[in-house]
Design an enzyme around this catalytic site. Structure first.
Site, PDB file in Angstrom:
ATOM      1  N   ARG A 193      -5.835   0.546   4.137  1.00  0.00           N
ATOM      2  CA  ARG A 193      -4.727   1.114   3.365  1.00  0.00           C
ATOM      3  C   ARG A 193      -4.376   0.246   2.159  1.00  0.00           C
ATOM      4  O   ARG A 193      -3.986   0.754   1.109  1.00  0.00           O
ATOM      5  CB  ARG A 193      -3.513   1.373   4.262  1.00  0.00           C
ATOM      6  CG  ARG A 193      -2.957   0.174   5.040  1.00  0.00           C
ATOM      7  CD  ARG A 193      -2.025   0.688   6.133  1.00  0.00           C
ATOM      8  NE  ARG A 193      -1.281  -0.325   6.872  1.00  0.00           N
ATOM      9  CZ  ARG A 193      -1.723  -0.989   7.943  1.00  0.00           C
ATOM     10  NH1 ARG A 193      -2.958  -0.796   8.391  1.00  0.00           N
ATOM     11  NH2 ARG A 193      -0.949  -1.846   8.586  1.00  0.00           N
TER      12      ARG A 193
ATOM     13  N   HIS B 125       0.826  -1.220   0.000  1.00  0.00           N
ATOM     14  CA  HIS B 125       0.000   0.000   0.000  1.00  0.00           C
ATOM     15  C   HIS B 125       0.854   1.262   0.000  1.00  0.00           C
ATOM     16  O   HIS B 125       2.002   1.251   0.455  1.00  0.00           O
ATOM     17  CB  HIS B 125      -0.916   0.008   1.228  1.00  0.00           C
ATOM     18  CG  HIS B 125      -0.153   0.014   2.514  1.00  0.00           C
ATOM     19  ND1 HIS B 125       0.376   1.154   3.053  1.00  0.00           N
ATOM     20  CD2 HIS B 125       0.219  -1.002   3.320  1.00  0.00           C
ATOM     21  CE1 HIS B 125       1.019   0.856   4.155  1.00  0.00           C
ATOM     22  NE2 HIS B 125       0.957  -0.462   4.342  1.00  0.00           N
TER      23      HIS B 125
ATOM     24  N   HIS C 285       1.072  -5.577   2.621  1.00  0.00           N
ATOM     25  CA  HIS C 285       1.827  -4.750   3.571  1.00  0.00           C
ATOM     26  C   HIS C 285       3.312  -5.084   3.584  1.00  0.00           C
ATOM     27  O   HIS C 285       3.716  -6.161   3.134  1.00  0.00           O
ATOM     28  CB  HIS C 285       1.250  -4.986   4.960  1.00  0.00           C
ATOM     29  CG  HIS C 285      -0.219  -4.712   5.020  1.00  0.00           C
ATOM     30  ND1 HIS C 285      -0.737  -3.518   5.438  1.00  0.00           N
ATOM     31  CD2 HIS C 285      -1.280  -5.474   4.642  1.00  0.00           C
ATOM     32  CE1 HIS C 285      -2.057  -3.545   5.339  1.00  0.00           C
ATOM     33  NE2 HIS C 285      -2.417  -4.721   4.857  1.00  0.00           N
TER      34      HIS C 285
ATOM     35  N   GLU D  50      -1.120  -7.032   7.627  1.00  0.00           N
ATOM     36  CA  GLU D  50       0.224  -6.735   8.129  1.00  0.00           C
ATOM     37  C   GLU D  50       0.527  -7.633   9.332  1.00  0.00           C
ATOM     38  O   GLU D  50      -0.380  -8.161   9.983  1.00  0.00           O
ATOM     39  CB  GLU D  50       0.302  -5.249   8.524  1.00  0.00           C
ATOM     40  CG  GLU D  50       1.655  -4.778   9.029  1.00  0.00           C
ATOM     41  CD  GLU D  50       2.813  -5.135   8.098  1.00  0.00           C
ATOM     42  OE1 GLU D  50       2.981  -6.337   7.765  1.00  0.00           O
ATOM     43  OE2 GLU D  50       3.566  -4.225   7.735  1.00  0.00           O
TER      44      GLU D  50
END
Ligand code: DG2
Length: 249
Positions: A62, A11, A184, A89
């Site tokens: 995100r 992202h 991520h 993440e």
């Protein structure tokens, strides 16, 4: 039949990347810089003719918004989308919400780097009543309590990501689809470690820049036929160096 195309995209710059806070599973939005990076990612895909047929994202905005912006730019908003917490993440435990520079100062470089980059030492776990805990978050209602992480090291991320790689991602790749994964820094480090066969020690030195598509060409065994390529290699090198230097003032 092979070759298959897999595109990895971290992202764009998030609100907490900008503030230099440990983020993990906290659901923060993109900054204007992050939105611009996502547009650029979509332009790179379109310009270089790497057109995704399906997108897989984490359940964090995100990554979701980055994928949407990039796909809009490439005029591919219509493709199928799948989301999974397995692409989230790495859970940053009790560090979630803390300032990276202050943490480095307080605990020293060695401890700081162990928490950020060690393969198998997780940060201290987050309390269930911590402001930044995910306990009670509706999007994880389907997870058993012992599946919901309170902290994770990279090894833990690999363990929960691999079933998704061997399942939904492998299925779409084998169906001949160009697969975009929007995720991520650390969940993508887990996937790159597997694909590039990076050792537990060497993975500490690998950093993924925000917003630049990384393209893999995979064989029948879903392993790379040649080294993966960033669609903007110069920007990727600068971006990775910036991630490595994070926390340091
Ligand atoms: C960052 C990575 O995750 O941080 O959780 O703070 O990719 O979602 O911005 P992302 C975070 P580092 O491990 O690189 O410090």
């Amino acid at each position: 039949p092979a070759p298959y195309t897999l595109v990895l995209l971290r992202h764009g710059n998030s609100e907490w990347n900008q503030k230099n806070l440990f983020t993990g599973w906290v659901d923060v939005g993109l900054t204007d810089i992050g939105k611009a990076e996502s547009e650029r990612a979509g332009e790179l895909l379109a310009e270089q003719g790497v057109l995704p047929d399906v997108v897989h994202t984490s359940v964090l905005k995100r990554a979701i918004v980055t994928a949407n912006i990039a796909l809009e730019q490439a005029d591919r908003l219509w493709i199928d989308v799948k989301r999974s917490w397995r692409l989230n993440e790495r859970h940053y435990g009790a560090l979630q919400g803390l300032d990276k520079a202050e943490t480095l100062e307080k605990y020293g470089e060695e401890q700081f780097m162990q928490w950020r980059r060690s393969f198998d030492v997780p940060p201290p776990p987050i309390d269930d009543d911590d402001e930044w805990s995910q306990v009670g978050d509706a999007r994880y209602a389907g997870l058993a309590d012992d599946e919901l992480p309170r902290t994770e090291c990279l090894k833990d991320v690999i363990a929960r990501m691999m079933p998704y790689w061997e399942g939904p991602l492998a299925d779409d790749l084998r169906a001949g689809k160009t697969v975009l994964v929007a995720a991520h820094g650390n969940s993508l480090r887990a996937l790159v470690k597997h694909l590039d066969g990076i050792s537990d020690d060497d993975i500490a030195g690998l950093n993924i820049p925000t917003g630049i598509p990384l393209v893999y060409t995979l064989g029948e065994d879903l392993m790379p036929l040649k080294p993966a390529e960033y669609l903007d290699p110069e920007a990727a090198a600068a971006g990775a160096a910036a991630v490595a230097a994070q926390g340091k003032k």
